[in-house]
Design a protein around this motif. Structure first.
Motif, PDB file in Angstrom:
ATOM      1  N   PHE A  45       0.857  -1.186   0.000  1.00 21.70           N
ATOM      2  CA  PHE A  45       0.000   0.000   0.000  1.00 21.70           C
ATOM      3  C   PHE A  45       0.886   1.226   0.000  1.00 21.70           C
ATOM      4  CE2 PHE A  45      -1.927   3.381   2.587  1.00 21.70           C
ATOM      5  CZ  PHE A  45      -3.069   3.646   1.844  1.00 21.70           C
ATOM      6  N   SER A  46       0.489   2.265  -0.728  1.00 17.33           N
ATOM      7  CA  SER A  46       1.286   3.488  -0.732  1.00 17.33           C
ATOM      8  C   SER A  46       0.417   4.684  -1.104  1.00 17.33           C
ATOM      9  CB  SER A  46       2.459   3.369  -1.716  1.00 17.33           C
ATOM     10  OG  SER A  46       2.009   3.355  -3.047  1.00 17.33           O
ATOM     11  N   PHE A  47       0.813   5.845  -0.625  1.00 15.99           N
ATOM     12  CA  PHE A  47       0.222   7.110  -1.046  1.00 15.99           C
ATOM     13  C   PHE A  47       1.278   8.191  -0.875  1.00 15.99           C
ATOM     14  CE2 PHE A  47      -0.450   7.101   3.501  1.00 15.99           C
ATOM     15  CZ  PHE A  47      -0.275   8.422   3.888  1.00 15.99           C
ATOM     16  N   LYS A  48       1.118   9.280  -1.614  1.00 14.09           N
ATOM     17  CA  LYS A  48       2.111  10.349  -1.590  1.00 14.09           C
ATOM     18  C   LYS A  48       1.508  11.612  -0.993  1.00 14.09           C
ATOM     19  CE  LYS A  48       5.665  12.598  -4.407  1.00 14.09           C
ATOM     20  NZ  LYS A  48       6.322  12.658  -5.732  1.00 14.09           N
ATOM     21  N   ARG A  49       2.306  12.264  -0.133  1.00 18.59           N
ATOM     22  CA  ARG A  49       1.872  13.514   0.469  1.00 18.59           C
ATOM     23  C   ARG A  49       3.102  14.371   0.786  1.00 18.59           C
ATOM     24  NH1 ARG A  49      -1.717  14.300   6.035  1.00 18.59           N
ATOM     25  NH2 ARG A  49      -1.885  16.582   5.899  1.00 18.59           N
ATOM     26  N   ASN A  50       3.056  15.627   0.360  1.00 25.44           N
ATOM     27  CA  ASN A  50       4.136  16.580   0.656  1.00 25.44           C
ATOM     28  C   ASN A  50       5.514  16.022   0.302  1.00 25.44           C
ATOM     29  OD1 ASN A  50       2.208  18.364   1.637  1.00 25.44           O
ATOM     30  ND2 ASN A  50       2.456  17.677   3.756  1.00 25.44           N
ATOM     31  N   GLU A  51       5.697  15.622  -0.923  1.00 25.86           N
ATOM     32  CA  GLU A  51       6.968  15.161  -1.491  1.00 25.86           C
ATOM     33  C   GLU A  51       7.344  13.743  -1.088  1.00 25.86           C
ATOM     34  OE1 GLU A  51       9.509  19.326  -1.840  1.00 25.86           O
ATOM     35  OE2 GLU A  51       9.906  18.001  -0.140  1.00 25.86           O
ATOM     36  N   THR A  52       6.712  13.162  -0.076  1.00 23.78           N
ATOM     37  CA  THR A  52       7.113  11.862   0.441  1.00 23.78           C
ATOM     38  C   THR A  52       6.064  10.809   0.124  1.00 23.78           C
ATOM     39  OG1 THR A  52       8.305  12.931   2.260  1.00 23.78           O
ATOM     40  CG2 THR A  52       7.814  10.594   2.510  1.00 23.78           C
ATOM     41  N   THR A  53       6.529   9.653  -0.339  1.00 23.29           N
ATOM     42  CA  THR A  53       5.649   8.517  -0.563  1.00 23.29           C
ATOM     43  C   THR A  53       5.666   7.637   0.679  1.00 23.29           C
ATOM     44  OG1 THR A  53       6.097   8.519  -2.944  1.00 23.29           O
ATOM     45  CG2 THR A  53       5.195   6.503  -2.000  1.00 23.29           C
ATOM     46  N   TYR A  54       4.490   7.390   1.227  1.00 23.81           N
ATOM     47  CA  TYR A  54       4.351   6.560   2.425  1.00 23.81           C
ATOM     48  C   TYR A  54       3.925   5.161   1.989  1.00 23.81           C
ATOM     49  CZ  TYR A  54       4.515  11.037   4.834  1.00 23.81           C
ATOM     50  OH  TYR A  54       4.912  12.279   5.290  1.00 23.81           O
ATOM     51  N   THR A  55       4.698   4.153   2.395  1.00 23.75           N
ATOM     52  CA  THR A  55       4.433   2.800   1.923  1.00 23.75           C
ATOM     53  C   THR A  55       4.416   1.794   3.071  1.00 23.75           C
ATOM     54  OG1 THR A  55       6.771   2.290   1.527  1.00 23.75           O
ATOM     55  CG2 THR A  55       5.549   3.268  -0.284  1.00 23.75           C
ATOM     56  N   ASP A  95       8.186  18.732 -15.523  1.00 25.05           N
ATOM     57  CA  ASP A  95       8.246  17.288 -15.718  1.00 25.05           C
ATOM     58  C   ASP A  95       9.238  16.976 -16.824  1.00 25.05           C
ATOM     59  OD1 ASP A  95       6.034  16.206 -13.937  1.00 25.05           O
ATOM     60  OD2 ASP A  95       4.916  17.671 -15.134  1.00 25.05           O
ATOM     61  N   ILE A  96      10.083  15.982 -16.565  1.00 18.30           N
ATOM     62  CA  ILE A  96      11.039  15.500 -17.560  1.00 18.30           C
ATOM     63  C   ILE A  96      10.654  14.070 -17.889  1.00 18.30           C
ATOM     64  CG2 ILE A  96      13.469  15.071 -18.067  1.00 18.30           C
ATOM     65  CD1 ILE A  96      14.145  17.114 -15.859  1.00 18.30           C
ATOM     66  N   ILE A  97      10.069  13.859 -19.060  1.00 20.99           N
ATOM     67  CA  ILE A  97       9.605  12.525 -19.450  1.00 20.99           C
ATOM     68  C   ILE A  97      10.781  11.767 -20.051  1.00 20.99           C
ATOM     69  CG2 ILE A  97       8.049  11.209 -20.925  1.00 20.99           C
ATOM     70  CD1 ILE A  97       7.107  14.723 -19.941  1.00 20.99           C
ATOM     71  N   VAL A  98      11.237  10.756 -19.332  1.00 20.91           N
ATOM     72  CA  VAL A  98      12.440  10.021 -19.735  1.00 20.91           C
ATOM     73  C   VAL A  98      12.117   9.007 -20.818  1.00 20.91           C
ATOM     74  CG1 VAL A  98      14.348   8.578 -18.912  1.00 20.91           C
ATOM     75  CG2 VAL A  98      13.405  10.366 -17.424  1.00 20.91           C
ATOM     76  N   ASN A  99      10.986   8.329 -20.711  1.00 27.12           N
ATOM     77  CA  ASN A  99      10.592   7.369 -21.747  1.00 27.12           C
ATOM     78  C   ASN A  99       9.078   7.445 -21.943  1.00 27.12           C
ATOM     79  OD1 ASN A  99       9.678   6.176 -19.418  1.00 27.12           O
ATOM     80  ND2 ASN A  99      10.504   4.142 -19.847  1.00 27.12           N
ATOM     81  N   ASN A 100       8.559   6.698 -22.867  1.00 33.24           N
ATOM     82  CA  ASN A 100       7.118   6.710 -23.179  1.00 33.24           C
ATOM     83  C   ASN A 100       6.616   8.123 -23.509  1.00 33.24           C
ATOM     84  OD1 ASN A 100       7.026   3.938 -22.650  1.00 33.24           O
ATOM     85  ND2 ASN A 100       6.461   4.252 -20.499  1.00 33.24           N
ATOM     86  N   TYR A 146       9.353   8.372 -15.342  1.00 36.54           N
ATOM     87  CA  TYR A 146       9.935   7.151 -15.918  1.00 36.54           C
ATOM     88  C   TYR A 146       8.935   6.015 -15.725  1.00 36.54           C
ATOM     89  CZ  TYR A 146      13.343   3.534 -17.067  1.00 36.54           C
ATOM     90  OH  TYR A 146      14.012   2.481 -17.666  1.00 36.54           O
ATOM     91  N   ASP A 147       8.550   5.378 -16.831  1.00 34.84           N
ATOM     92  CA  ASP A 147       7.506   4.345 -16.796  1.00 34.84           C
ATOM     93  C   ASP A 147       6.249   4.871 -16.119  1.00 34.84           C
ATOM     94  OD1 ASP A 147       9.095   2.568 -18.123  1.00 34.84           O
ATOM     95  OD2 ASP A 147       9.726   1.479 -16.334  1.00 34.84           O
ATOM     96  N   GLU A 148       5.942   6.136 -16.404  1.00 35.59           N
ATOM     97  CA  GLU A 148       4.741   6.814 -15.892  1.00 35.59           C
ATOM     98  C   GLU A 148       4.744   6.976 -14.369  1.00 35.59           C
ATOM     99  OE1 GLU A 148       2.585   8.234 -18.174  1.00 35.59           O
ATOM    100  OE2 GLU A 148       4.359   7.589 -19.287  1.00 35.59           O
ATOM    101  N   GLU A 149       5.909   6.838 -13.748  1.00 36.77           N
ATOM    102  CA  GLU A 149       6.031   7.048 -12.305  1.00 36.77           C
ATOM    103  C   GLU A 149       6.899   8.276 -12.060  1.00 36.77           C
ATOM    104  OE1 GLU A 149       7.634   4.751  -8.297  1.00 36.77           O
ATOM    105  OE2 GLU A 149       6.995   3.582 -10.040  1.00 36.77           O
ATOM    106  N   ALA A 150       6.398   9.184 -11.224  1.00 36.72           N
ATOM    107  CA  ALA A 150       7.092  10.450 -10.973  1.00 36.72           C
ATOM    108  C   ALA A 150       8.085  10.314  -9.819  1.00 36.72           C
ATOM    109  CB  ALA A 150       6.090  11.554 -10.663  1.00 36.72           C
ATOM    110  N   THR A 151       9.295  10.867 -10.035  1.00 36.51           N
ATOM    111  CA  THR A 151      10.319  10.934  -8.997  1.00 36.51           C
ATOM    112  C   THR A 151      10.853  12.354  -8.948  1.00 36.51           C
ATOM    113  OG1 THR A 151      10.980   8.631  -9.383  1.00 36.51           O
ATOM    114  CG2 THR A 151      12.530  10.041  -8.184  1.00 36.51           C
ATOM    115  N   GLN A 152      10.720  12.987  -7.811  1.00 33.23           N
ATOM    116  CA  GLN A 152      11.130  14.386  -7.693  1.00 33.23           C
ATOM    117  C   GLN A 152      12.640  14.517  -7.749  1.00 33.23           C
ATOM    118  OE1 GLN A 152       9.014  16.631  -4.708  1.00 33.23           O
ATOM    119  NE2 GLN A 152      10.801  17.909  -4.298  1.00 33.23           N
TER     120      GLN A 152
END
Length: 419
Positions: A45-55, A95-100, A146-152
């Motif tokens: 399980f995961s969700f993102k809030r204020n720059e941090t992904t909680y998993t 946003d920098i789209i690396v692929n796709n 990257y692969d439709e997943e965002a990384t700050q």
């Protein structure tokens, strides 16, 4: 099932508080915390809030806070790469789209000539059908896609190594510190609900099946003497009783304005070191006080700390063997036994485990918080940091050795409890 629920709640709380300490102080220092995780392995399980992904992850064997700059960036863009860019209303790259890139038809495609996402925050390159180099400013909170997943991205001033020595040390020390604070809170809450033990030779309560209730003792009775020896504290009284298993003792008891004598023969039971002790089936007297409960939380946490440190010292000097250590299997078994004794005993057990987790993490061993603090201290003495690759290798070897120790201890647990 009760044991499993108790383990999940207790360990979940201990790990959460520990990692939350790291997270809070890292964020206060301005460090980008990419992930706050409970457990290891695949994400459940995961969700993102204020720059941090909680998993929450599959294997409940700890947790971690992934801070920018502690590990090499997983995504690297080099000259010649073709990426897609998206912009905000200020024409800054967000946003920098690396692929796709085909999934983002509205992005501006650029062949990268030069890119800096740590210091000056820009990307420079060639845009199809346009002449010359084009330079774009990058927003400090822009994302790789990257692969439709965002990384700050992590500008240098948001990375762990860029912070001062006190800031980094506090971000690391905060985890164990929160475990000690949690123990204080648990023990203070225990004292508020169950009462604080009072060091008086007085009966707090009697068990249903002990010799004390058979002899007619009641709550509030004060023990004046045992076999003619005056006692005034709980420690003095229990010391005589514990050393007199199966031996008749004459108790002088004061109840209100009356004094009478009663003879009891303490039953025997095994103590913490498997020594025989005498018991009569009485609980210590208690009192209720908010300030006293808070003081009880601090003093008892300190007592637990001293006992655990002394035990570790005996382990190092060879007075204890590895057989005295308990791993996950042993802790699971002990927690089941403690849970059967009631909620208040379970609270004390949780406080002990919290103190233990704090102390173990402060040991100056690689891969533990204490090992990381040791490298920060070495940097303070040398005036320059240890080579990150060498430090990483030391932590990797230390982690491998810790896992080996865990396997040995777990095997001992299995032998003790199941074979």
């Amino acid at each position: 099932m009760n044991t499993f629920i108790a383990i999940v709640i207790i360990f979940g709380l201990l790990v959460f508080i520990h990692e939350w300490g790291h997270l809070i102080f890292a964020k206060r220092a301005g460090i980008l915390c990419r992930e706050f995780a409970i457990g290891f392995g695949p994400k459940i399980f995961s969700f993102k809030r204020n720059e941090t992904t909680y998993t929450i992850r599959l294997l409940p064997l700890g947790g971690f806070v992934r801070m920018a700059g502690e590990d090499p960036e997983m995504i690297q863009i080099k000259p010649g790469y073709e990426v897609g860019l998206k912009f905000n209303i200020r024409d800054q790259v967000t946003d920098i789209i690396v692929n796709n890139k085909s999934k983002h038809p509205d992005c501006k495609v650029i062949q990268v000539e030069k890119i800096d996402l740590e210091d000056d925050l820009f990307v420079q390159g060639y845009v199809p059908d346009e002449e010359g180099l084009v330079t774009f400013d990058v927003h400090e909170q822009a994302n790789y896609i990257y692969d439709e997943e965002a990384t700050q991205i992590a500008p240098r001033d948001r990375q762990f190594p860029s912070k001062t020595i006190p800031q980094r040390a506090m971000a690391i020390f905060a985890g164990p510190m929160m475990n000690f604070l949690l123990a204080v809170i648990i023990l203070a809450a225990y004292a508020m609900m169950a009462g604080m033990p009072v060091d008086e030779a007085r009966v707090g309560d009697v068990t249903d099946d002990g010799v004390a209730i058979q002899a007619g003792l009641e709550e509030g009775d004060r023990i004046v003497s045992i076999d003619g020896e005056n006692v005034s504290t709980w420690e003095e009284m229990t010391g005589i009783i514990q050393g007199s298993a199966n031996e008749p003792l004459l108790f002088e008891v004061e109840r209100g304005n009356e004094t009478f004598e009663v003879e009891m023969v303490p039953d025997e039971r095994l103590g913490p070191e498997d020594e025989v002790q005498g018991v009569v089936g009485i609980y210590p007297p208690t009192e209720f006080s908010i300030l006293g409960s808070i003081a009880f939380g601090f003093t008892t946490t300190w007592d637990y700390t001293v006992l655990i440190v002394e035990a570790l010292g005996m382990l190092v000097t060879g007075q204890f063997s590895l057989d005295h250590l308990a791993g996950p299997v042993g802790i699971y078994s002990y927690t089941g036994e403690v849970a059967a004794m009631g909620f208040f005993v379970l609270m004390q057990w949780a406080a002990i485990l919290s103190v233990n987790l704090g102390i173990i993490n402060l040991l100056p061993l690689p891969a533990l918080d204490g090992g990381r603090l040791m490298f920060i201290g070495l940097e303070a003495v040398r005036g320059k940091p240890v080579d990150p690759q060498k430090e990483g290798l030391v932590h990797f070897i230390g982690f491998a050795l810790l896992m080996l120790l865990m396997l040995v201890v777990t095997w001992n647990d299995i032998n003790k409890f199941f074979l």
